[in-house]
Scaffold this active site. Structure first.
Site, mmCIF file in Angstrom:
data_model
loop_
_atom_site.group_PDB
_atom_site.id
_atom_site.type_symbol
_atom_site.label_atom_id
_atom_site.label_comp_id
_atom_site.label_asym_id
_atom_site.label_seq_id
_atom_site.Cartn_x
_atom_site.Cartn_y
_atom_site.Cartn_z
ATOM 1 N N LEU A 33 0.828 -1.210 0.000
ATOM 2 C CA LEU A 33 0.000 0.000 0.000
ATOM 3 C C LEU A 33 0.859 1.257 0.000
ATOM 4 O O LEU A 33 1.908 1.314 0.641
ATOM 5 C CB LEU A 33 -0.923 0.009 1.231
ATOM 6 C CG LEU A 33 -1.901 -1.158 1.356
ATOM 7 C CD1 LEU A 33 -2.866 -0.912 2.509
ATOM 8 C CD2 LEU A 33 -2.669 -1.414 0.059
ATOM 9 N N HIS A 37 -3.420 4.224 -2.474
ATOM 10 C CA HIS A 37 -4.419 3.339 -1.861
ATOM 11 C C HIS A 37 -5.038 4.009 -0.632
ATOM 12 O O HIS A 37 -6.249 3.927 -0.411
ATOM 13 C CB HIS A 37 -3.772 2.037 -1.363
ATOM 14 C CG HIS A 37 -3.125 1.213 -2.429
ATOM 15 N ND1 HIS A 37 -1.770 1.059 -2.523
ATOM 16 C CD2 HIS A 37 -3.669 0.479 -3.426
ATOM 17 C CE1 HIS A 37 -1.493 0.252 -3.542
ATOM 18 N NE2 HIS A 37 -2.618 -0.111 -4.114
#
Ligand code: PAF
Length: 292
Positions: A33, A37
Site C-alpha cells: 500500500l 491506496h
C-alpha cells in the site's frame, strides 16, 4: 482492525453492518500500500460504515511469472497503514479461497480491453482483473468500491463490467496521487533502481508534452485538436520521453470511457502512457483538453 481470511468471515461482518442499515465500502488492492491506496481508504471512510480493504496478489492478472514473483508482499505493514487510514477490515484470502480446485470461470470484457494494456500485457491480464474484481464484489458484496485513476483502463473495464452484469455496486474513482516530483505512485516504484528513478519521470514528462503541444496549438493542417494536431502532440510526447532515455510502449490519446483512440478533441480525452524503465513497467495518464 481485523484481518480476515475467509469469505464466510467477511460475509458475516458485512451482513451484521447491513442489518443495521450500514453502507459497506471495498478498496480492492494487491497490497504494497502507498498513499494512492490510502487516499481511497480515506474516501471510503467518509462514505461508509464498514470499510473493507482487500489484499490479494491475483496470479490470474500477471502475464510474466517474474512480475508475479517479484511483486512486493508486505502484509504486516499494509495492515498497519490500512488501519491508520481508517479501514475496519483487511480481507486477505489465500489463493485457494479465491480460486478453489476446479475453478473454471472467466469474466471477459471486450472492446475497452482491446488496446493499450490489453494489447501489451495480453488479453489474460484484464480477464484476470475482471474475474477477480467480480469475485471480490460477490465475496464482499460492497455498496461502493474504490479504484484509482492511475489505472484508468482498469476503471473503464470495471465500470463496463458493472453496467453489463447489473452488479449492485457503485464505483468511485480517486485521483492519481503523485510523488512531489510528479511520479505517479505505484506499488512497483519500490523496484526502481536508484539510477532509473529519474528516468521514471519521463512518463509524466511525455504526458505534459502532449498536453502542452495541444494547448499551445500544434502545427498540423487541421489545428491543435484535429487528427494532425493530435499526431504531432503525441510525437512531442514520445520525443520528450526519448530525450530522457525511455522508449514508450505506447503513448496515445483515448476516449476515457471506451479507450478507443480519439481523432479529435470534440469530447473528453485522456493521454495514456506505458513504458519499461529498467526492469519495471510503469503506466500513467492525464486528462487532456483542447484549451487548458
Ligand atoms: O489495481 C489493482 O491493484 C488490481 O488490479 C485489483 C483491482 C486489486 C485486482 O486485483
Amino acid at each position: 482492525m481485523e484481518t480476515l481470511r475467509t469469505v464466510a468471515q467477511v460475509r458475516d461482518r458485512v451482513r451484521r453492518v447491513r442489518a443495521d442499515g450500514g453502507r459497506v465500502g471495498l478498496v480492492p488492492t494487491m497490497g504494497a500500500l502507498h498513499e494512492g491506496h490510502l487516499s481511497l481508504v480515506r474516501m471510503a471512510r467518509r462514505d461508509c460504515d464498514l470499510v473493507v480493504v482487500s489484499l490479494f496478489v491475483n496470479p490470474a492478472q500477471f502475464g510474466e511469472e517474474s512480475d508475479l514473483a517479484s511483486y512486493p508482499r508486505t502484509e504486516a505493514r499494509d495492515a498497519e497503514l490500512a488501519a491508520g487510514a481508517g479501514a475496519d477490515l483487511l480481507f486477505a484470502p489465500a489463493v485457494a479461497e479465491v480460486y478453489p480446485d476446479g475453478f473454471a470461470t472467466t469474466v471477459r470484457v471486450t472492446g475497452v480491453t482491446e488496446h493499450w494494456e490489453g494489447e501489451h500485457r495480453g488479453a489474460a491480464h484484464f480477464d484476470g482483473v475482471a474475474t477477480v474484481v467480480a469475485k471480490l464484489f460477490a465475496m464482499v458484496a460492497p455498496d461502493l468500491a474504490y479504484f484509482g485513476q492511475k489505472d484508468a483502463q482498469q476503471v473503464a473495464v470495471v465500470r463496463r463490467m458493472v453496467t453489463d452484469l447489473n452488479l449492485p455496486v457503485e464505483i468511485r474513482v480517486g485521483p492519481t496521487v503523485r510523488e512531489p516530483d510528479g511520479l505517479a505512485m505505484s506499488s512497483r516504484n519500490v523496484r526502481l533502481r536508484p539510477e532509473d528513478r529519474e528516468r521514471a519521470l519521463s512518463l509524466r514528462a511525455g504526458l505534459d508534452a502532449v498536453q502542452a503541444t495541444i494547448r499551445d496549438g500544434a502545427d498540423g493542417a487541421d489545428g491543435a485538436d484535429g487528427a494532425d494536431g493530435l499526431d504531432s502532440a503525441v510525437r512531442a510526447g514520445v520525443e520528450a520521453m526519448r530525450s530522457r532515455g525511455v522508449e514508450p510502449e505506447y503513448l496515445a490519446l483515448v476516449d476515457p470511457e471506451t479507450f478507443a483512440p480519439v481523432v479529435d478533441l470534440s469530447g473528453p480525452a485522456l493521454a495514456v502512457v506505458a513504458a519499461r524503465v529498467g526492469d519495471v513497467r510503469l503506466i500513467d495518464n492525464l486528462p487532456v483538453e483542447a484549451s487548458a
